[in-house]
Write a protein that holds these residues in place. Structure first.
Motif, PDB file in Angstrom:
ATOM      1  N   ILE A   1      45.975  74.505  64.217  1.00 25.52           N
ATOM      2  CA  ILE A   1      46.742  73.362  63.709  1.00 25.52           C
ATOM      3  C   ILE A   1      45.819  72.290  63.129  1.00 25.52           C
ATOM      4  CG2 ILE A   1      48.374  71.531  64.321  1.00 25.52           C
ATOM      5  CD1 ILE A   1      49.569  74.361  64.295  1.00 25.52           C
ATOM      6  N   LYS A   2      44.680  72.030  63.774  1.00 21.46           N
ATOM      7  CA  LYS A   2      43.744  71.032  63.244  1.00 21.46           C
ATOM      8  C   LYS A   2      43.263  71.412  61.853  1.00 21.46           C
ATOM      9  CE  LYS A   2      41.912  69.258  67.600  1.00 21.46           C
ATOM     10  NZ  LYS A   2      40.728  69.195  68.479  1.00 21.46           N
ATOM     11  N   ALA A   3      42.883  72.675  61.674  1.00 20.79           N
ATOM     12  CA  ALA A   3      42.429  73.122  60.350  1.00 20.79           C
ATOM     13  C   ALA A   3      43.573  73.019  59.345  1.00 20.79           C
ATOM     14  CB  ALA A   3      41.891  74.543  60.435  1.00 20.79           C
ATOM     15  N   LEU A   4      44.772  73.390  59.763  1.00 21.59           N
ATOM     16  CA  LEU A   4      45.943  73.265  58.889  1.00 21.59           C
ATOM     17  C   LEU A   4      46.176  71.797  58.530  1.00 21.59           C
ATOM     18  CD1 LEU A   4      48.470  74.424  57.479  1.00 21.59           C
ATOM     19  CD2 LEU A   4      49.643  74.275  59.682  1.00 21.59           C
ATOM     20  N   GLN A   5      46.053  70.910  59.500  1.00 18.71           N
ATOM     21  CA  GLN A   5      46.248  69.482  59.244  1.00 18.71           C
ATOM     22  C   GLN A   5      45.210  68.947  58.244  1.00 18.71           C
ATOM     23  OE1 GLN A   5      46.164  68.219  63.362  1.00 18.71           O
ATOM     24  NE2 GLN A   5      48.391  67.897  63.391  1.00 18.71           N
ATOM     25  N   ARG A   6      43.961  69.430  58.322  1.00 17.93           N
ATOM     26  CA  ARG A   6      42.953  69.015  57.339  1.00 17.93           C
ATOM     27  C   ARG A   6      43.372  69.436  55.942  1.00 17.93           C
ATOM     28  NH1 ARG A   6      39.549  69.930  61.759  1.00 17.93           N
ATOM     29  NH2 ARG A   6      39.221  72.134  61.312  1.00 17.93           N
ATOM     30  N   LYS A   7      43.888  70.649  55.827  1.00 17.83           N
ATOM     31  CA  LYS A   7      44.379  71.144  54.536  1.00 17.83           C
ATOM     32  C   LYS A   7      45.560  70.310  54.055  1.00 17.83           C
ATOM     33  CE  LYS A   7      45.565  73.965  51.196  1.00 17.83           C
ATOM     34  NZ  LYS A   7      45.055  73.614  49.883  1.00 17.83           N
ATOM     35  N   LEU A   8      46.497  70.059  54.938  1.00 14.79           N
ATOM     36  CA  LEU A   8      47.704  69.319  54.567  1.00 14.79           C
ATOM     37  C   LEU A   8      47.389  67.863  54.215  1.00 14.79           C
ATOM     38  CD1 LEU A   8      50.115  70.756  57.284  1.00 14.79           C
ATOM     39  CD2 LEU A   8      49.994  71.401  54.864  1.00 14.79           C
ATOM     40  N   ALA A   9      46.377  67.283  54.844  1.00 12.17           N
ATOM     41  CA  ALA A   9      45.976  65.913  54.534  1.00 12.17           C
ATOM     42  C   ALA A   9      45.324  65.829  53.159  1.00 12.17           C
ATOM     43  CB  ALA A   9      45.013  65.396  55.601  1.00 12.17           C
ATOM     44  N   PHE A  10      44.740  66.920  52.712  1.00 17.77           N
ATOM     45  CA  PHE A  10      44.049  66.938  51.431  1.00 17.77           C
ATOM     46  C   PHE A  10      45.006  66.778  50.258  1.00 17.77           C
ATOM     47  CE2 PHE A  10      42.318  69.317  47.793  1.00 17.77           C
ATOM     48  CZ  PHE A  10      41.196  68.532  47.540  1.00 17.77           C
ATOM     49  N   ASN A  11      46.141  67.470  50.295  1.00 19.33           N
ATOM     50  CA  ASN A  11      46.974  67.470  49.090  1.00 19.33           C
ATOM     51  C   ASN A  11      48.478  67.553  49.333  1.00 19.33           C
ATOM     52  OD1 ASN A  11      46.955  67.212  46.321  1.00 19.33           O
ATOM     53  ND2 ASN A  11      46.798  69.390  45.935  1.00 19.33           N
ATOM     54  N   TRP A  12      48.921  67.535  50.580  1.00 24.82           N
ATOM     55  CA  TRP A  12      50.354  67.717  50.822  1.00 24.82           C
ATOM     56  C   TRP A  12      50.961  66.591  51.647  1.00 24.82           C
ATOM     57  CZ3 TRP A  12      47.238  71.597  49.455  1.00 24.82           C
ATOM     58  CH2 TRP A  12      47.692  72.383  48.408  1.00 24.82           C
ATOM     59  N   GLY A  13      50.361  65.440  51.609  1.00 26.11           N
ATOM     60  CA  GLY A  13      50.969  64.235  52.161  1.00 26.11           C
ATOM     61  C   GLY A  13      50.908  64.069  53.659  1.00 26.11           C
ATOM     62  N   TYR A  14      50.076  64.858  54.340  1.00 27.41           N
ATOM     63  CA  TYR A  14      49.958  64.654  55.783  1.00 27.41           C
ATOM     64  C   TYR A  14      49.070  63.441  56.030  1.00 27.41           C
ATOM     65  CZ  TYR A  14      48.944  65.292  60.700  1.00 27.41           C
ATOM     66  OH  TYR A  14      48.811  65.098  62.053  1.00 27.41           O
ATOM     67  N   THR A  15      49.593  62.455  56.773  1.00 29.89           N
ATOM     68  CA  THR A  15      48.845  61.226  57.036  1.00 29.89           C
ATOM     69  C   THR A  15      48.599  60.990  58.525  1.00 29.89           C
ATOM     70  OG1 THR A  15      50.901  59.937  57.051  1.00 29.89           O
ATOM     71  CG2 THR A  15      49.717  60.108  54.939  1.00 29.89           C
ATOM     72  N   GLY A  16      48.994  61.920  59.345  1.00 30.47           N
ATOM     73  CA  GLY A  16      48.822  61.758  60.786  1.00 30.47           C
ATOM     74  C   GLY A  16      47.421  62.099  61.237  1.00 30.47           C
ATOM     75  N   ALA A  17      47.244  62.049  62.530  1.00 30.07           N
ATOM     76  CA  ALA A  17      45.952  62.369  63.147  1.00 30.07           C
ATOM     77  C   ALA A  17      45.682  63.865  63.065  1.00 30.07           C
ATOM     78  CB  ALA A  17      45.961  61.928  64.613  1.00 30.07           C
ATOM     79  N   ILE A  18      44.420  64.201  62.998  1.00 26.65           N
ATOM     80  CA  ILE A  18      43.999  65.612  63.079  1.00 26.65           C
ATOM     81  C   ILE A  18      43.847  65.893  64.573  1.00 26.65           C
ATOM     82  CG2 ILE A  18      42.296  67.328  62.375  1.00 26.65           C
ATOM     83  CD1 ILE A  18      43.815  65.997  60.017  1.00 26.65           C
ATOM     84  N   ASP A  19      44.974  66.192  65.201  1.00 27.36           N
ATOM     85  CA  ASP A  19      45.019  66.268  66.659  1.00 27.36           C
ATOM     86  C   ASP A  19      45.430  67.632  67.211  1.00 27.36           C
ATOM     87  OD1 ASP A  19      47.688  66.298  65.954  1.00 27.36           O
ATOM     88  OD2 ASP A  19      48.192  64.418  66.962  1.00 27.36           O
ATOM     89  N   GLY A  20      45.734  68.575  66.329  1.00 29.90           N
ATOM     90  CA  GLY A  20      46.108  69.911  66.790  1.00 29.90           C
ATOM     91  C   GLY A  20      47.522  70.019  67.309  1.00 29.90           C
ATOM     92  N   ILE A  21      48.347  69.005  67.079  1.00 27.58           N
ATOM     93  CA  ILE A  21      49.745  69.021  67.507  1.00 27.58           C
ATOM     94  C   ILE A  21      50.617  69.163  66.272  1.00 27.58           C
ATOM     95  CG2 ILE A  21      51.589  67.712  68.637  1.00 27.58           C
ATOM     96  CD1 ILE A  21      49.310  66.299  70.235  1.00 27.58           C
ATOM     97  N   ALA A  22      51.439  70.177  66.249  1.00 28.19           N
ATOM     98  CA  ALA A  22      52.296  70.444  65.092  1.00 28.19           C
ATOM     99  C   ALA A  22      53.588  69.644  65.201  1.00 28.19           C
ATOM    100  CB  ALA A  22      52.592  71.939  64.977  1.00 28.19           C
ATOM    101  N   GLY A  23      53.466  68.342  65.064  1.00 22.94           N
ATOM    102  CA  GLY A  23      54.628  67.462  65.141  1.00 22.94           C
ATOM    103  C   GLY A  23      55.397  67.436  63.833  1.00 22.94           C
ATOM    104  N   SER A  24      56.304  66.487  63.716  1.00 21.19           N
ATOM    105  CA  SER A  24      57.190  66.423  62.555  1.00 21.19           C
ATOM    106  C   SER A  24      56.428  66.171  61.256  1.00 21.19           C
ATOM    107  CB  SER A  24      58.261  65.356  62.754  1.00 21.19           C
ATOM    108  OG  SER A  24      57.658  64.085  62.948  1.00 21.19           O
ATOM    109  N   GLY A  25      55.371  65.347  61.295  1.00 23.06           N
ATOM    110  CA  GLY A  25      54.583  65.093  60.088  1.00 23.06           C
ATOM    111  C   GLY A  25      53.856  66.338  59.609  1.00 23.06           C
TER     112      GLY A  25
END
Length: 155
Positions: free
Chosen positions: A113-137
């Protein structure tokens, strides 16, 4: 009436004798019975779990099409079920490009999830913490990525 009473007493006596005979031989019978082996051992069981992280079946198919067309080497079915093989392929891709350091095991754990969150923060509007929790964001950004994949990586 007397015949009915005699019949009931006779049947009750027969049942009692039979039950007593079975009760007395039950322990001996149980001791002499061979051990029963289970039909399936733990090694024979494979869990086929899926984790779409909130994606619809079509969105999950979009991700599988992306994985098939990427260096991740996904060769599984395009069935809209992100199971172990889909996630192993995604982990290979995340390892190559987004800093995934965990095992390639298909388990959607915190490192995945952390690696996915890094990807999603790059170009798909994820603004949450890179915390490994697959929450709503995380799930909302993953849906945006999956929708974009339908355009860039059609099956």
């Amino acid at each position: 009436m007397r015949a009915l009473t005699r019949t009931i007493v006779s049947v009750t006596a027969a049942v009692g004798i039979a039950a007593g005979g079975l009760a007395g031989s039950g322990a001996a019978f149980a001791d002499s019975a061979p051990a029963v082996k289970p039909a399936v051992s733990a090694q024979d069981v494979t869990i086929l779990a899926t984790n779409n992280l909130g994606l619809s079946t079509q969105q999950a198919k979009n991700m599988q099409c992306f994985l098939r067309n990427s260096p991740a080497s996904y060769t599984g079915a395009i069935d809209g079920l992100l199971g172990t093989n889909s996630w192993k392929a995604y982990q290979r891709w995340l390892k190559e490009y987004w800093g995934y350091t965990g095992a390639i095991d298909g388990i959607v754990g915190p490192n995945t999830i952390k690696a996915l969150q890094r990807k999603l923060a790059f170009n798909w509007g994820y603004t949450g913490a890179i915390d490994g929790i697959a929450g709503s964001g995380t799930q909302a950004a993953f849906k945006r990525l999956a929708n974009d994949n339908s355009v860039f990586f059609p099956c």
